[in-house]
Design a protein around this motif. Structure first.
Motif, mmCIF file in Angstrom:
data_model
loop_
_atom_site.group_PDB
_atom_site.id
_atom_site.type_symbol
_atom_site.label_atom_id
_atom_site.label_comp_id
_atom_site.label_asym_id
_atom_site.label_seq_id
_atom_site.Cartn_x
_atom_site.Cartn_y
_atom_site.Cartn_z
ATOM 1 N N ARG A 55 41.599 33.943 36.838
ATOM 2 C CA ARG A 55 42.383 35.198 37.052
ATOM 3 C C ARG A 55 42.240 35.740 38.562
ATOM 4 N N PRO A 56 42.928 36.509 39.561
ATOM 5 C CA PRO A 56 42.673 37.128 39.795
ATOM 6 C C PRO A 56 42.550 38.728 39.974
ATOM 7 N N PHE A 57 41.328 38.608 38.930
ATOM 8 C CA PHE A 57 41.135 39.684 38.394
ATOM 9 C C PHE A 57 40.573 40.848 39.071
ATOM 10 N N LEU A 58 39.331 40.323 39.825
ATOM 11 C CA LEU A 58 38.296 41.013 40.804
ATOM 12 C C LEU A 58 39.163 41.529 42.084
ATOM 13 N N THR A 59 40.396 40.600 42.361
ATOM 14 C CA THR A 59 41.122 41.360 43.284
ATOM 15 C C THR A 59 41.247 42.502 42.851
ATOM 16 N N TYR A 60 42.643 42.468 41.852
ATOM 17 C CA TYR A 60 43.138 43.919 40.785
ATOM 18 C C TYR A 60 42.292 44.976 41.187
ATOM 19 N N LEU A 61 40.842 44.336 40.831
ATOM 20 C CA LEU A 61 40.026 45.371 41.156
ATOM 21 C C LEU A 61 39.401 46.081 41.996
ATOM 22 N N LYS A 62 39.789 45.219 43.044
ATOM 23 C CA LYS A 62 39.186 45.645 44.785
ATOM 24 C C LYS A 62 39.954 46.168 45.656
#
Lengths: 300, 276
Positions: free
Chosen positions: B64-71
């Motif tokens: 899931r693009p969770f790292l992108t959300y965090l960024k």
């Protein structure tokens, strides 16, 4: 005492410098907050659809007339008021109890004060997700706890029933914000001089009497300010409902902001949606007026 | 006056009940995030993971693009904090110290703006951002968040600048320093604690904002954490393990921040409320 106007080394008069320093903040507020409010008012008098902004026509108060006859609008108003009144009242009572506890000296007080901030600090969508899973009709821990304690004899669908869904939202909201209320009230309690209690004790006033004759009147201004913040926040509730129920089942948990959002960004009806937003704005304005009135009466 | 033993016990039981209620949802989230897939759907739910399973964490970051959300959240919240604090340091100083007309009007305006419901400005802002090509961008959100946090930030800093003793500036003035120089070299360093407190409050507000993030940035690659978490369950199966793991990751830094800066946060929040 007024200070000199001209300042030697730069030659910029003090008031010009003042305006220059305030300008960026003021410009942001005017452009991104004040102007849009007026634009929302004017949008609410049109039939604008988001896909075709250029085809919008002026239709006067038609959107408002439509809303007044719209049962969904009235049910959203009722839900919002119910949610606001019940959750703020519960937060006040629980927050007060927490403040009284945190105001006493005991071991681990620092830890309790820090822990109390955590629910306030996390995103509402995260806390709502946590509660959504706990309320789950099959795998939720709330059913498990209530069944074990004998309050229910079979699992219930708390979020799926029109009689309990709004209460679920209220409980999740109280969990997140009562601690915050507690901290604000604690700060108020700490400004009350201890001598007042000593004097009351000498006069033979009981603990309960002291609470009503010393604590309550002196904390009233802080309490009103805390109540303004919380009431306005609760009235605007959106994130929590969005995640927990999406406004359902039926429209039983749909609040005004939720209804406005759906109208604006799902039905793409910017005219009608803006009209709902304007009415929310007016409600918020009226609530603020009531509180400001109460506050100024307090100060007299 | 001595308290009886019984009332002490009752008191601690009350404290314990409050603490359990506050902590329990976090406890539940953490054990859910560590449960293996086969245990997630047990009825009744298990109160402890049958074995510790880190797959949900790995899935949250890789599938899931969770790292992108965090960024995205980090970029937006940090920039907002920097801008809002920068802009309101100037405004707060001017409002606290300099003499010019309309100061009270400006403060009153800021206070009333802080009460604006977001929904009352979201439709025109959406159209403005669309016109400026700022939908699905960082700039659109940063601009909006900076504005909505300015009132709080401006009030906090104005109050704080007022508490700094005026002798410092008088001395600098006597030495012939300009007000601007005095502000940068003398006042700003003294105000560092107040600025820091304000920065924390602005950061939390920006990190948690939902309505504008939801409506402006609809592309998955530009979603922030609150929206990402809210949209997680939007698929066919409910990935509770992954959602729990993601929320634990979001909540942990906030908990650490709150524990470290507890007193500053509380003083920043209560300053306005107590003074009225």
């Amino acid at each position: 005492m007024r200070r000199h106007r001209g300042i030697r080394s730069t030659g910029i008069p003090e008031d010009v410098l003042g305006y220059l320093m305030v300008a960026p903040a003021l410009l942001c507020i005017l452009m991104i907050a004040i102007y849009p409010v007026f634009r929302t008012f004017s949008l609410s008098m049109t039939d604008m659809k988001m896909q075709f902004p250029d085809m919008a026509k002026y239709i006067g108060l038609n959107n408002y007339v439509k809303l007044l006859q719209d049962s969904r609008f009235w049910s959203a108003t009722y839900n919002t008021l119910f949610f606001t009144v019940v959750s703020v009242a519960m937060e006040l009572v629980i927050g007060f109890a927490m403040a009284l506890i945190m105001n006493m000296p005991f071991k681990g007080r620092g830890l309790v004060r820090a822990a109390v901030l955590v629910p306030w600090a996390i995103p509402t969508t995260v806390s709502a997700t946590m509660w959504k899973f706990m309320y789950h009709d099959q795998f939720g821990v709330i059913n498990d706890i209530l069944l074990r304690m004998g309050f229910i004899d079979q699992y219930r669908s708390w979020l799926g029933s029109t009689s309990s869904a709004l209460w679920c939202a209220i409980i999740a909201d109280v969990w997140k914000t009562a601690p915050f209320m507690g901290l604000l009230l604690l700060a108020g309690l700490q400004t009350i001089p201890g001598e007042l209690y000593e004097a009351a004790t000498v006069d033979g006033a009981s603990r309960i009497k002291q609470f009503f004759s010393v604590t309550l009147p002196l904390i009233m201004p802080t309490m009103l300010v805390a109540l303004i913040f919380r009431t306005l926040d609760a009235f605007r509730v959106f994130d929590l409902i969005f995640v927990l129920t999406g406004g359902g089942p039926g429209n039983s948990t749909e609040t005004l902001t939720m209804y406005a959002y759906t109208t604006l960004f799902r039905n793409l009806d910017f005219g009608l949606g803006s009209a709902i937003a304007v009415l929310i704005f007016i409600f918020v304005f009226l609530i603020s007026l009531v509180y400001i009135n109460l506050l100024s009466r307090q100060n007299d | 006056m001595r308290k009886s033993k019984l009332s002490t016990i009752v008191f601690y039981i009350c404290v314990a009940i409050f603490m359990i209620i506050i902590v329990f949802p976090f406890y539940w989230q953490i054990i859910t995030s560590l449960k293996p897939p086969e245990q997630l759907w047990d009825i009744p739910p298990g109160w402890w993971p049958s074995r510790f399973y880190l797959g949900s964490y790995i899935a949250a970051f890789t599938q899931r693009p969770f790292l992108t959300y965090l960024k995205n959240s980090a970029i937006v919240a940090i920039s907002t904090t920097a801008f809002a604090v920068f802009v309101t340091s100037f405004a707060g100083y001017a409002l606290a110290r300099l003499h010019f007309k309309g100061k009270n009007a400006i403060l009153a305006l800021a206070l009333s703006v802080s009460m604006f419901p977001g929904i009352a400005i979201v439709s025109p802002l959406f159209l403005m951002m669309k016109q400026w090509n700022l939908l699905n961008s960082y700039v659109g959100l940063i601009l909006t968040y900076t504005t909505i946090t300015i009132p709080l930030s401006m009030w906090n800093l104005t109050t704080f600048f007022r508490t700094i003793p005026a002798d410092m500036e008088e001395a600098a003035k006597v030495d012939g320093a300009s007000p601007f120089y005095t502000f940068i070299r003398i006042i700003l360093p003294l105000a560092a604690p107040g600025i820091f407190t304000t920065a924390i409050l602005v950061f939390i507000a920006a990190w948690n904002e939902f309505l504008f993030a939801l409506t402006f940035n609809t592309k998955d690659a530009l979603r922030t954490v609150p929206v990402g978490i809210a949209m997680f369950p939007g698929e066919y199966t409910l990935p509770w393990g992954d959602i729990s793991a993601a929320s634990v990751v979001v909540v942990l830094p906030l908990i650490i921040m709150v524990l470290l800066f507890q007193q500053r946060i509380v003083s920043g929040l209560t300053a306005g409320a107590v003074k009225g």
